[in-house]
Design an enzyme around this catalytic site. Structure first.
Site, short mmCIF file in Angstrom:
data_model
loop_
_atom_site.label_atom_id
_atom_site.label_comp_id
_atom_site.label_asym_id
_atom_site.label_seq_id
_atom_site.Cartn_x
_atom_site.Cartn_y
_atom_site.Cartn_z
N GLY A 20 0.95 -0.94 0.23
CA GLY A 20 0.24 -0.12 0.19
C GLY A 20 0.70 1.31 0.18
O GLY A 20 1.97 1.38 0.08
N SER A 23 0.34 9.31 0.91
CA SER A 23 1.17 10.52 0.23
C SER A 23 2.54 10.96 1.34
O SER A 23 3.31 11.63 0.60
CB SER A 23 -0.20 11.88 0.93
OG SER A 23 -0.42 11.46 2.29
N LYS A 42 4.05 -0.14 8.37
CA LYS A 42 3.51 1.30 8.09
C LYS A 42 4.90 2.17 8.33
O LYS A 42 5.40 2.08 8.89
CB LYS A 42 2.46 2.01 8.91
CG LYS A 42 2.06 3.47 8.45
CD LYS A 42 1.31 3.50 9.03
CE LYS A 42 -0.78 3.28 8.23
NZ LYS A 42 -1.73 4.28 9.09
N ASP A 140 -13.05 9.12 11.29
CA ASP A 140 -12.14 8.75 9.87
C ASP A 140 -12.71 7.24 9.73
O ASP A 140 -11.91 6.89 8.76
CB ASP A 140 -10.68 9.06 9.40
CG ASP A 140 -10.79 8.86 8.38
OD1 ASP A 140 -11.07 9.36 7.28
OD2 ASP A 140 -9.68 8.64 7.58
#
Length: 436
Positions: A20, A23, A42, A140
């Site tokens: 993945g 930005s 990540k 979110d």
């Protein structure tokens, strides 16, 4: 390309594969060397970020590290700095996210089974209940942030914009437009009910395979959200599911149900028996909430402020006398270095034994080939005067000559000093003539 530090924690992983990209960050899947388990890593490059964005990244670590005991939130294992990049280690969701699943159903033109939607709804609702009990707003909730960890198991992830509030209210306008509540659009203070609105949009999307409020631009989207009118879900679903969605998409935030009220609905209780959920009363232990992490100006100093690792076990560190120190201690490193040394030594010994046996066979073959050459030379001179030699010897010499010529016919010709051969041809010649 990922740069491995000499002594950094990133060197504890292998086989990093990009799965993945965003930005400011990338997500990899990798195998941890000490337990041979796959994790999601990540990477957040904090150099181009503003201070507020850096605080959001560190806040995600704080929320995840405080929620390791909940089965409906992506599990946190570790966080560390490599240079000026923050790395967060979590469990790997092998099924991807719900956004990809919705798109697959759109492509096939088929709706999700209703029992599956109820199952997902109950699990997400329980995850939100866990967060809301500690005054944490996710802010979110959307399909890309719901991760599939099993055939019918999902977990809430990506706490990058989650906020821990003291009064339960927040003011910062943040979120994804399609999932934003009316109070967020109006730039008003909001609370946990804003997450409930996002959950209603999400469940509608699971059923209809599209957002309830479709628009060509942000202004049109704002007007439709304020109006609150949306098309009904397909008729193949029950009125109970449509009613739950309607309750969550109520314009007045005070009239929206809480997670406890949603889970107590008769329609939800009816599906709890068949749903693959552990309906345990998991209240957030506020004592386990990781304190606020201040982001220093020098990013490399952040490594000392991150919470510790929370791996379950280290399969390599279990010996006859119980667990041995982990990779962070000198004793553990010494123990594993000795183990690797013994393994390498045994491998080398086996390789040496095989090499000796192969070399011996090669010498024997070379010896017999030379013996055959001398025998051929002797027999050729003797075969020219056959009357002086018995018939058996002549016959044996002919057999030896045929076998030797057959072997020589399979090998490439020996290059002479005057012949011109390329380097590749010479290398191929030597490779073919080597007996091992």
């Amino acid at each position: 390309m990922v740069a491995f530090g000499e002594s950094g924690k990133l060197s504890e992983f292998k086989n990093l594969t990009l799965i993945g990209k965003g930005s400011f960050g990338k997500v990899y899947r990798a195998v941890r060397l000490s337990d041979n388990i796959e994790y999601a890593l990540k990477e957040l490059d904090m150099r181009p970020m503003q201070q507020r964005e850096r605080e959001d990244c560190v806040n995600e670590v704080r929320i995840l590290a405080s929620s390791t005991c909940n089965p409906y939130i992506v599990r946190y294992f570790d966080a560390f700095m490599e240079g000026e990049s923050l790395w967060i280690v979590t469990e790997l969701a092998r099924g991807g996210d719900m956004d990809a699943k919705v798109k697959r159903h759109q492509k096939r033109g088929e709706y999700m089974p209703e029992d599956m939607i109820w199952n997902f709804f109950i699990q997400i609702c329980q995850g939100l209940k866990h967060l809301h009990s500690a005054n944490i707003l996710h802010r979110d909730i959307k399909a890309p942030n719901i991760f599939i960890t099993g055939p019918r198991s999902v977990k809430i992830g990506d706490m990058g914009v989650a906020k821990c509030t003291r009064s339960g209210m927040a003011r910062t306008q943040i979120g994804t437009p399609y999932y934003m509540s009316p109070e967020l659009w109006r730039n008003l203070p909001y609370d946990q009910k804003s997450d409930i609105w996002s959950l209603g949009v999400l469940i509608y999307e699971f059923a209809a395979l599209k957002h309830p409020f479709q628009a060509q631009n942000e202004r049109q989207l704002y007007e439709r959200v304020m109006r609150g009118a949306y098309p009904p879900i397909p008729r193949c679903y029950s009125p109970e599911l449509a009613n739950v969605i309607r309750m969550m998409l109520t314009q007045d935030a005070s009239k929206r149900p809480t997670t406890d009220e949603l889970l107590a609905l008769p329609a939800v209780q009816k599906h709890l028996e068949s749903a693959e959920t552990a309906m345990e009363d998991m209240i957030f232990n506020k004592e386990c909430l990781v304190g606020t992490i201040q982001v220093p100006r020098i990013l490399t100093h952040l490594r000392n402020r991150l919470p510790g690792s929370k791996y379950e076990h280290d399969s390599r560190d279990i010996g006859e006398n119980g667990p041995v120190p982990t990779s962070r201690s000198s004793e553990g490193r010494t123990k594993r270095r000795k183990d690797r040394g013994s393994v390498i030594k045994s491998m080398d010994e086996g390789l040496i034994r095989r090499s000796k046996s192969e070399a011996l066979e090669a010498l024997n073959s070379e010896f017999f080939s030379k013996k055959h050459d001398s025998l051929l030379q002797r027999n050729r001179s003797e075969v020219s005067v056959l009357p002086k030699i018995p018939y058996n010897m002549a016959k044996n010499a002919e057999i030896v000559r045929i076998r030797r010529d057959d072997v020589l016919g399979r090998l490439p010709p020996i290059p002479t000093a005057g012949s011109r051969y390329s380097r590749q041809e010479l290398r191929a010649f030597h490779d073919r003539r080597r007996p091992w």
